[in-house]
Design an enzyme around this catalytic site. Structure first.
Site, PDB file in Angstrom:
ATOM      1  N   GLU A 143     -81.058  -5.313  39.830  1.00  0.00           N
ATOM      2  CA  GLU A 143     -82.309  -4.554  39.806  1.00  0.00           C
ATOM      3  C   GLU A 143     -83.511  -5.435  40.134  1.00  0.00           C
ATOM      4  O   GLU A 143     -83.720  -6.461  39.479  1.00  0.00           O
ATOM      5  CB  GLU A 143     -82.507  -3.951  38.415  1.00  0.00           C
ATOM      6  CG  GLU A 143     -83.820  -3.197  38.227  1.00  0.00           C
ATOM      7  CD  GLU A 143     -84.038  -2.773  36.783  1.00  0.00           C
ATOM      8  OE1 GLU A 143     -84.817  -1.821  36.582  1.00  0.00           O
ATOM      9  OE2 GLU A 143     -83.455  -3.376  35.874  1.00  0.00           O
ATOM     10  N   ASP A 178     -85.263   1.108  39.986  1.00  0.00           N
ATOM     11  CA  ASP A 178     -86.186   1.575  38.953  1.00  0.00           C
ATOM     12  C   ASP A 178     -87.499   1.954  39.639  1.00  0.00           C
ATOM     13  O   ASP A 178     -88.184   1.096  40.200  1.00  0.00           O
ATOM     14  CB  ASP A 178     -86.393   0.465  37.925  1.00  0.00           C
ATOM     15  CG  ASP A 178     -87.174   0.936  36.708  1.00  0.00           C
ATOM     16  OD1 ASP A 178     -88.203   1.620  36.898  1.00  0.00           O
ATOM     17  OD2 ASP A 178     -86.782   0.606  35.581  1.00  0.00           O
ATOM     18  N   GLN A 206     -83.816   4.508  37.600  1.00  0.00           N
ATOM     19  CA  GLN A 206     -84.543   4.610  36.341  1.00  0.00           C
ATOM     20  C   GLN A 206     -85.974   5.038  36.651  1.00  0.00           C
ATOM     21  O   GLN A 206     -86.436   4.887  37.789  1.00  0.00           O
ATOM     22  CB  GLN A 206     -84.514   3.286  35.572  1.00  0.00           C
ATOM     23  CG  GLN A 206     -83.134   2.974  35.014  1.00  0.00           C
ATOM     24  CD  GLN A 206     -83.028   1.606  34.378  1.00  0.00           C
ATOM     25  OE1 GLN A 206     -83.636   0.645  34.840  1.00  0.00           O
ATOM     26  NE2 GLN A 206     -82.221   1.504  33.338  1.00  0.00           N
ATOM     27  N   GLU A 246     -86.145   5.286  31.175  1.00  0.00           N
ATOM     28  CA  GLU A 246     -86.414   3.994  30.552  1.00  0.00           C
ATOM     29  C   GLU A 246     -87.923   3.816  30.428  1.00  0.00           C
ATOM     30  O   GLU A 246     -88.550   3.097  31.196  1.00  0.00           O
ATOM     31  CB  GLU A 246     -85.792   2.859  31.379  1.00  0.00           C
ATOM     32  CG  GLU A 246     -85.807   1.531  30.636  1.00  0.00           C
ATOM     33  CD  GLU A 246     -85.309   0.376  31.488  1.00  0.00           C
ATOM     34  OE1 GLU A 246     -84.347  -0.293  31.068  1.00  0.00           O
ATOM     35  OE2 GLU A 246     -85.876   0.145  32.574  1.00  0.00           O
TER      36      GLU A 246
END
Length: 273
Positions: A143, A178, A206, A246
Protein backbone atom coordinates in the site's frame (compact mmCIF):
# COMPACT_ATOMS: atom_id res chain seq x y z
CA UNK A 1 -22.57 -1.17 -5.03
CA UNK A 2 -19.10 -2.28 -3.96
CA UNK A 3 -18.73 -4.39 -0.82
CA UNK A 4 -17.62 -2.69 2.39
CA UNK A 5 -15.68 -4.06 5.35
CA UNK A 6 -15.55 -2.39 8.75
CA UNK A 7 -11.99 -1.77 9.93
CA UNK A 8 -12.24 -2.79 13.57
CA UNK A 9 -8.96 -1.13 14.49
CA UNK A 10 -10.49 2.26 13.58
CA UNK A 11 -14.25 1.93 14.10
CA UNK A 12 -16.22 1.31 17.31
CA UNK A 13 -13.34 2.55 19.47
CA UNK A 14 -15.64 2.90 22.48
CA UNK A 15 -15.93 -0.91 22.65
CA UNK A 16 -13.44 -3.64 23.58
CA UNK A 17 -11.94 -5.06 20.40
CA UNK A 18 -13.82 -8.37 20.37
CA UNK A 19 -17.14 -6.61 20.99
CA UNK A 20 -16.70 -4.64 17.79
CA UNK A 21 -17.63 -7.68 15.70
CA UNK A 22 -21.22 -7.70 16.93
CA UNK A 23 -21.43 -3.91 16.55
CA UNK A 24 -20.32 -4.15 12.91
CA UNK A 25 -22.82 -6.92 12.21
CA UNK A 26 -25.66 -4.93 13.79
CA UNK A 27 -24.80 -2.02 11.54
CA UNK A 28 -25.13 -4.18 8.44
CA UNK A 29 -21.49 -4.97 7.61
CA UNK A 30 -20.83 -8.41 6.17
CA UNK A 31 -17.05 -8.29 6.52
CA UNK A 32 -14.33 -6.80 8.69
CA UNK A 33 -10.63 -6.06 8.51
CA UNK A 34 -8.10 -5.05 11.16
CA UNK A 35 -4.49 -3.99 11.55
CA UNK A 36 -2.58 -6.19 13.99
CA UNK A 37 -4.85 -8.70 15.76
CA UNK A 38 -2.08 -10.89 17.14
CA UNK A 39 -2.84 -10.28 20.82
CA UNK A 40 -6.04 -12.27 20.29
CA UNK A 41 -5.73 -16.03 19.66
CA UNK A 42 -6.59 -16.71 16.03
CA UNK A 43 -9.22 -19.32 16.89
CA UNK A 44 -10.98 -16.85 19.18
CA UNK A 45 -11.00 -14.17 16.49
CA UNK A 46 -12.39 -16.61 13.95
CA UNK A 47 -15.07 -17.78 16.36
CA UNK A 48 -16.16 -14.23 17.12
CA UNK A 49 -16.43 -13.38 13.42
CA UNK A 50 -18.24 -16.61 12.57
CA UNK A 51 -20.76 -16.09 15.36
CA UNK A 52 -21.72 -12.78 13.73
CA UNK A 53 -21.69 -14.10 10.16
CA UNK A 54 -18.73 -11.89 9.24
CA UNK A 55 -15.87 -12.56 6.86
CA UNK A 56 -12.40 -11.37 7.86
CA UNK A 57 -11.05 -10.04 4.58
CA UNK A 58 -7.70 -8.43 5.49
CA UNK A 59 -5.12 -8.31 8.27
CA UNK A 60 -1.68 -6.71 8.38
CA UNK A 61 1.54 -8.63 8.86
CA UNK A 62 3.42 -7.72 12.06
CA UNK A 63 5.28 -4.45 11.35
CA UNK A 64 8.23 -4.84 13.71
CA UNK A 65 8.34 -2.74 16.86
CA UNK A 66 5.66 -0.11 16.20
CA UNK A 67 6.25 1.71 19.48
CA UNK A 68 9.94 2.06 18.61
CA UNK A 69 9.11 3.53 15.20
CA UNK A 70 9.01 0.53 12.89
CA UNK A 71 6.47 0.81 10.08
CA UNK A 72 7.13 -2.50 8.41
CA UNK A 73 10.22 -4.58 7.74
CA UNK A 74 10.02 -5.53 4.07
CA UNK A 75 12.59 -3.01 2.82
CA UNK A 76 14.61 -2.35 5.96
CA UNK A 77 18.29 -3.21 5.84
CA UNK A 78 19.44 -5.87 8.27
CA UNK A 79 15.92 -7.03 9.19
CA UNK A 80 15.40 -9.93 6.77
CA UNK A 81 15.25 -12.57 9.48
CA UNK A 82 12.62 -10.64 11.42
CA UNK A 83 10.71 -10.03 8.22
CA UNK A 84 10.53 -13.74 7.42
CA UNK A 85 9.33 -14.52 10.93
CA UNK A 86 6.64 -11.82 10.61
CA UNK A 87 5.38 -13.27 7.33
CA UNK A 88 5.29 -16.80 8.70
CA UNK A 89 3.35 -15.58 11.72
CA UNK A 90 0.91 -13.60 9.57
CA UNK A 91 0.24 -16.49 7.20
CA UNK A 92 -0.32 -18.93 10.05
CA UNK A 93 -2.76 -16.49 11.67
CA UNK A 94 -4.53 -15.70 8.39
CA UNK A 95 -4.97 -19.40 7.68
CA UNK A 96 -6.84 -19.91 10.95
CA UNK A 97 -9.05 -16.82 10.66
CA UNK A 98 -9.58 -17.51 6.93
CA UNK A 99 -8.38 -14.08 5.83
CA UNK A 100 -7.69 -14.13 2.08
CA UNK A 101 -5.23 -11.22 2.11
CA UNK A 102 -2.36 -9.99 4.24
CA UNK A 103 -1.01 -6.45 3.94
CA UNK A 104 2.79 -6.29 4.06
CA UNK A 105 4.14 -2.91 5.21
CA UNK A 106 7.19 -1.68 3.34
CA UNK A 107 8.95 0.21 6.11
CA UNK A 108 10.67 3.57 6.28
CA UNK A 109 13.46 4.89 4.08
CA UNK A 110 15.80 6.82 6.40
CA UNK A 111 17.05 10.15 5.10
CA UNK A 112 20.21 9.74 3.07
CA UNK A 113 19.74 6.02 2.41
CA UNK A 114 19.88 4.52 -1.08
CA UNK A 115 16.30 4.22 -2.37
CA UNK A 116 17.26 1.88 -5.22
CA UNK A 117 18.88 -0.51 -2.78
CA UNK A 118 15.82 -0.39 -0.52
CA UNK A 119 13.51 -1.15 -3.44
CA UNK A 120 15.72 -4.06 -4.47
CA UNK A 121 15.57 -5.52 -0.95
CA UNK A 122 11.83 -4.91 -0.86
CA UNK A 123 11.19 -6.75 -4.11
CA UNK A 124 13.43 -9.66 -3.18
CA UNK A 125 11.62 -10.11 0.13
CA UNK A 126 8.19 -9.72 -1.47
CA UNK A 127 9.09 -12.40 -4.01
CA UNK A 128 9.90 -14.79 -1.16
CA UNK A 129 6.81 -13.78 0.83
CA UNK A 130 4.49 -14.18 -2.15
CA UNK A 131 5.77 -17.72 -2.69
CA UNK A 132 5.08 -18.59 0.96
CA UNK A 133 1.63 -17.02 0.75
CA UNK A 134 0.80 -18.84 -2.49
CA UNK A 135 1.52 -22.16 -0.78
CA UNK A 136 -1.02 -21.18 1.88
CA UNK A 137 -3.58 -19.96 -0.68
CA UNK A 138 -3.31 -16.38 0.59
CA UNK A 139 -2.82 -13.12 -1.27
CA UNK A 140 -0.53 -10.25 -0.26
CA UNK A 141 -1.04 -6.52 -0.68
CA UNK A 142 1.27 -3.52 -0.60
CA UNK A 143 0.00 0.00 0.00
CA UNK A 144 1.26 3.50 -0.84
CA UNK A 145 0.96 5.65 2.30
CA UNK A 146 1.05 9.44 2.31
CA UNK A 147 3.98 11.29 3.97
CA UNK A 148 1.69 13.31 6.24
CA UNK A 149 0.62 10.20 8.14
CA UNK A 150 3.89 8.26 7.92
CA UNK A 151 6.84 10.50 6.97
CA UNK A 152 9.54 8.62 5.13
CA UNK A 153 7.41 5.62 4.14
CA UNK A 154 9.03 3.85 1.19
CA UNK A 155 5.92 3.73 -1.05
CA UNK A 156 3.90 6.93 -1.44
CA UNK A 157 2.42 6.83 -4.95
CA UNK A 158 0.24 4.38 -6.84
CA UNK A 159 2.67 4.18 -9.75
CA UNK A 160 5.47 3.11 -7.39
CA UNK A 161 3.43 0.27 -5.95
CA UNK A 162 2.22 -0.94 -9.33
CA UNK A 163 5.76 -0.93 -10.69
CA UNK A 164 6.88 -3.11 -7.76
CA UNK A 165 4.00 -5.55 -8.31
CA UNK A 166 4.81 -5.77 -12.00
CA UNK A 167 8.50 -6.44 -11.39
CA UNK A 168 7.91 -9.04 -8.67
CA UNK A 169 5.51 -10.79 -11.03
CA UNK A 170 3.63 -12.89 -8.46
CA UNK A 171 -0.03 -13.42 -9.27
CA UNK A 172 -1.02 -13.25 -5.58
CA UNK A 173 0.67 -9.89 -4.95
CA UNK A 174 -1.63 -6.88 -5.44
CA UNK A 175 -1.86 -3.20 -4.61
CA UNK A 176 -4.00 -2.02 -1.71
CA UNK A 177 -5.41 1.28 -2.93
CA UNK A 178 -6.39 3.53 -0.05
CA UNK A 179 -8.36 6.44 -1.47
CA UNK A 180 -7.46 8.62 1.50
CA UNK A 181 -3.71 8.20 1.02
CA UNK A 182 -4.11 8.48 -2.75
CA UNK A 183 -6.02 11.76 -2.48
CA UNK A 184 -3.48 13.32 -0.13
CA UNK A 185 -0.60 12.56 -2.49
CA UNK A 186 -2.10 12.43 -5.98
CA UNK A 187 -5.34 14.37 -5.85
CA UNK A 188 -7.80 13.03 -8.39
CA UNK A 189 -8.78 9.64 -6.98
CA UNK A 190 -11.36 8.99 -9.69
CA UNK A 191 -8.68 9.26 -12.37
CA UNK A 192 -6.44 6.94 -10.35
CA UNK A 193 -9.21 4.36 -9.95
CA UNK A 194 -9.93 4.46 -13.66
CA UNK A 195 -6.24 4.12 -14.46
CA UNK A 196 -5.35 1.28 -12.14
CA UNK A 197 -8.38 -0.88 -11.34
CA UNK A 198 -8.67 -2.24 -14.91
CA UNK A 199 -5.06 -3.50 -14.76
CA UNK A 200 -6.00 -6.38 -12.45
CA UNK A 201 -3.31 -5.32 -9.98
CA UNK A 202 -5.64 -3.77 -7.37
CA UNK A 203 -6.60 -6.31 -4.74
CA UNK A 204 -8.28 -4.18 -2.09
CA UNK A 205 -9.51 -0.63 -1.47
CA UNK A 206 -9.80 1.48 1.67
CA UNK A 207 -11.58 4.78 2.16
CA UNK A 208 -11.67 7.80 4.49
CA UNK A 209 -12.43 11.50 4.25
CA UNK A 210 -9.74 14.04 3.36
CA UNK A 211 -7.89 15.62 5.11
CA UNK A 212 -8.97 14.56 8.62
CA UNK A 213 -9.51 10.84 8.00
CA UNK A 214 -13.08 10.87 9.24
CA UNK A 215 -16.11 9.48 7.37
CA UNK A 216 -15.75 9.72 3.58
CA UNK A 217 -18.41 12.45 3.40
CA UNK A 218 -16.35 14.67 5.73
CA UNK A 219 -13.96 16.77 3.65
CA UNK A 220 -12.92 17.01 0.02
CA UNK A 221 -12.77 13.38 -1.16
CA UNK A 222 -14.90 12.82 -4.26
CA UNK A 223 -16.10 9.58 -2.74
CA UNK A 224 -19.35 9.23 -4.65
CA UNK A 225 -17.59 9.42 -8.02
CA UNK A 226 -14.82 7.11 -6.85
CA UNK A 227 -17.28 4.47 -5.67
CA UNK A 228 -19.27 4.81 -8.88
CA UNK A 229 -16.08 4.26 -10.89
CA UNK A 230 -15.20 1.18 -8.84
CA UNK A 231 -18.71 -0.17 -9.31
CA UNK A 232 -18.65 0.45 -13.06
CA UNK A 233 -15.24 -1.14 -13.58
CA UNK A 234 -16.02 -4.06 -11.29
CA UNK A 235 -19.14 -4.80 -13.32
CA UNK A 236 -17.10 -4.76 -16.52
CA UNK A 237 -14.10 -6.74 -15.28
CA UNK A 238 -15.49 -9.04 -12.60
CA UNK A 239 -13.44 -7.45 -9.81
CA UNK A 240 -14.97 -8.69 -6.55
CA UNK A 241 -12.81 -7.19 -3.82
CA UNK A 242 -13.71 -5.19 -0.75
CA UNK A 243 -13.50 -1.58 0.37
CA UNK A 244 -12.25 -1.24 3.92
CA UNK A 245 -13.76 1.56 6.02
CA UNK A 246 -10.51 2.66 7.62
CA UNK A 247 -11.40 5.98 9.18
CA UNK A 248 -11.72 7.67 12.56
CA UNK A 249 -15.39 8.49 13.26
CA UNK A 250 -15.76 12.25 13.60
CA UNK A 251 -17.78 11.87 16.80
CA UNK A 252 -14.88 10.10 18.45
CA UNK A 253 -14.97 7.04 20.74
CA UNK A 254 -18.43 7.70 22.14
CA UNK A 255 -21.30 5.21 22.40
CA UNK A 256 -22.94 4.91 18.98
CA UNK A 257 -20.44 7.28 17.38
CA UNK A 258 -19.52 4.95 14.52
CA UNK A 259 -23.12 3.93 13.86
CA UNK A 260 -24.33 7.53 13.82
CA UNK A 261 -21.85 8.39 11.08
CA UNK A 262 -22.83 5.67 8.63
CA UNK A 263 -25.30 7.80 6.69
CA UNK A 264 -22.80 8.04 3.82
CA UNK A 265 -22.92 4.25 3.45
CA UNK A 266 -26.55 3.62 4.35
CA UNK A 267 -28.36 6.70 2.95
CA UNK A 268 -31.69 5.81 4.56
CA UNK A 269 -30.19 6.37 8.01
CA UNK A 270 -30.69 9.60 9.88
CA UNK A 271 -27.53 10.84 11.52
CA UNK A 272 -27.63 12.07 15.11
CA UNK A 273 -25.60 15.23 14.66
Amino acid sequence: MPRFAANLSFLYQELPFLDRFSAAARDGFEAVECLFPYDVPAAELRARASAQGLDIVLINAPPGDWAAGDRGLASVEGREGEFRVSIERALAYASVVVAPRVHVLAGLLPEGCDRDAAIARYEERLHWAAAQAASAGIGLTIEPINPHDIPGYLLQRQEEAHAVVERVGASNLKVQMDLYHCARVEGDVVAQVRRYLPTGRVGHFQIAGVPDRHEPDDGSLDWRSALAAIDEIAAATGWDGWIGCEYRPRRGPVPGGTSAGLGWLFPTRRENV
